[in-house]
Design an enzyme around this catalytic site. Structure first.
Site, PDB file in Angstrom:
ATOM      1  N   TYR A 117      77.868  44.371  47.432  1.00 21.06           N
ATOM      2  CA  TYR A 117      77.820  43.492  48.592  1.00 21.06           C
ATOM      3  C   TYR A 117      76.881  42.304  48.340  1.00 21.06           C
ATOM      4  O   TYR A 117      75.670  42.408  48.458  1.00 21.06           O
ATOM      5  CB  TYR A 117      77.345  44.259  49.831  1.00 21.06           C
ATOM      6  CG  TYR A 117      78.162  45.484  50.170  1.00 21.06           C
ATOM      7  CD1 TYR A 117      79.496  45.604  49.784  1.00 21.06           C
ATOM      8  CD2 TYR A 117      77.598  46.531  50.892  1.00 21.06           C
ATOM      9  CE1 TYR A 117      80.234  46.736  50.098  1.00 21.06           C
ATOM     10  CE2 TYR A 117      78.329  47.656  51.216  1.00 21.06           C
ATOM     11  CZ  TYR A 117      79.645  47.758  50.817  1.00 21.06           C
ATOM     12  OH  TYR A 117      80.367  48.884  51.132  1.00 21.06           O
ATOM     13  N   HIS A 176      81.352  54.194  43.716  1.00 17.29           N
ATOM     14  CA  HIS A 176      81.985  53.146  44.511  1.00 17.29           C
ATOM     15  C   HIS A 176      83.343  52.748  43.949  1.00 17.29           C
ATOM     16  O   HIS A 176      83.440  52.207  42.848  1.00 17.29           O
ATOM     17  CB  HIS A 176      81.069  51.925  44.567  1.00 17.29           C
ATOM     18  CG  HIS A 176      81.365  50.989  45.693  1.00 17.29           C
ATOM     19  ND1 HIS A 176      80.675  49.807  45.880  1.00 17.29           N
ATOM     20  CD2 HIS A 176      82.258  51.062  46.708  1.00 17.29           C
ATOM     21  CE1 HIS A 176      81.137  49.197  46.965  1.00 17.29           C
ATOM     22  NE2 HIS A 176      82.117  49.933  47.465  1.00 17.29           N
TER      23      HIS A 176
END
Length: 331
Positions: A59, A144
């Protein structure tokens, strides 16, 4: 700490508030956000009782982790549960520093993401996340998006996280993905404590309901539901046909189905986004629902949706009409 929302516990003992704060937007997802806006969003979330906060190196090329860490410096570490993710190393990239990141985040591309689920890659990723967050441990570490990396992720990746769990550097381990099938395999074949499923257990998509959720319940694995608004289509009381669905234009059939669900909600005096937050929590395997809250102004509305009282008659009508299966009637 003053007030806190109700919690559900993982088998590791970590207590997650039923509503969690997702911080992808702190990484300037699609548009810029300031340090102050992120700080105030976290402050307001803590004041409103949220104690579970999720981030990732992905992010904003580390920006979300840095901003979350900065915002939490005034909060006692033991009062919050922090999760981050591994599998994408951030590597210096001077050749691209002159342009913006091309993965949806409005940040300079001073680094590039490199897939790495090796033991060394996982250890390095966690070490760098701890530094950006300003903490000595992660309560939860997720692999992830290992969609194309099952082999290394399910072997060296999980193995390295298990080592860190044994050392106390990481509390609980798991995987976070936008699909349910591979998460089901992680639950069945590896020693995960929790998984995060994004967009696959919502009012519009219940693909996690057949395999993942029963397997998680059977094995005592917690499930965190993310992207419960399916990128925006379920985020407003009146369905906006131009809203995104799973990061793209919503098919007409999906918009029409969302509108029918919204009409049922309206008949029962419930706003569609409130039902979207409550729906996953009806399954006993689900530990928390995580929603993104970019600014302090977004926090109270999400908490109000979580606190809304949903009549059982709403779930019954959705179930018997075939619009949305009720997990409480199936599990």
């Amino acid at each position: 700490m003053e007030k806190t929302l109700p919690v559900r516990s993982l088998r590791t003992g970590h207590r997650l508030t039923e509503l969690g704060l997702g911080t992808a937007q702190f990484g300037n997802l699609f548009t810029e956000t300031t340090d102050d806006e992120s700080r105030h969003a976290v402050k307001t979330a803590i004041e409103e009782g949220i104690r579970y906060l999720d981030t990732a190196p992905h992010y904003g090329l580390g920006l979300s982790e840095r901003r979350l860490g900065d915002a939490l410096r005034v909060t006692a570490r033991q009062d919050v549960v922090i999760s981050s993710k591994v599998g994408r190393l951030l590597v210096d990239s001077p050749d691209t520093a002159h342009r913006l990141d091309d993965d949806g985040f409005v940040v300079p591309a001073t680094k590039k993401r490199v897939w790495d689920f090796s033991r060394d890659g996982i250890l390095r990723s966690v070490e760098e996340s701890l530094a950006r967050l300003g903490t000595d441990r992660l309560d939860i570490a997720y692999l992830h998006d290992p969609d194309d990396h099952w082999g290394p992720a399910s072997s060296s990746g999980i193995g390295a996280l298990a080592e860190l769990r044994d050392q106390g550097v990481v509390g609980a381990i798991g995987a976070g993905m936008n699909q349910a099938a591979m998460l089901t395999e992680f639950v069945r074949r590896t020693d995960v404590d929790v998984v995060m499923v994004a967009g696959r257990f919502t009012l519009l998509d219940q693909s996690a309901l057949d395999g993942l959720l029963p397997a998680a319940r059977e094995r005592g694995v917690g499930v965190v539901a993310a992207a419960v608004y399916n990128s925006g289509l379920l985020s407003t009381t009146a369905v906006d046909g131009s809203a995104y669905y799973d990061y793209g234009a919503a098919p007409r059939s999906v918009v029409e189905r969302a509108a029918r669900i919204a009409a049922v909600c309206e008949r029962h005096g419930v706003e569609l986004p409130a039902a979207a937050i409550h729906y996953p929590l009806r399954h006993p395997a689900v530990t928390s629902v995580v929603t993104g809250m970019r600014t302090a102004e977004h926090v109270p509305s999400n908490v109000a949706r979580y606190r809304a009282v949903i009549p059982e008659a709403l779930w019954e009508e959705l179930h018997v009409t075939g619009l949305v299966p009720d997990p409480a009637r199936l599990s």
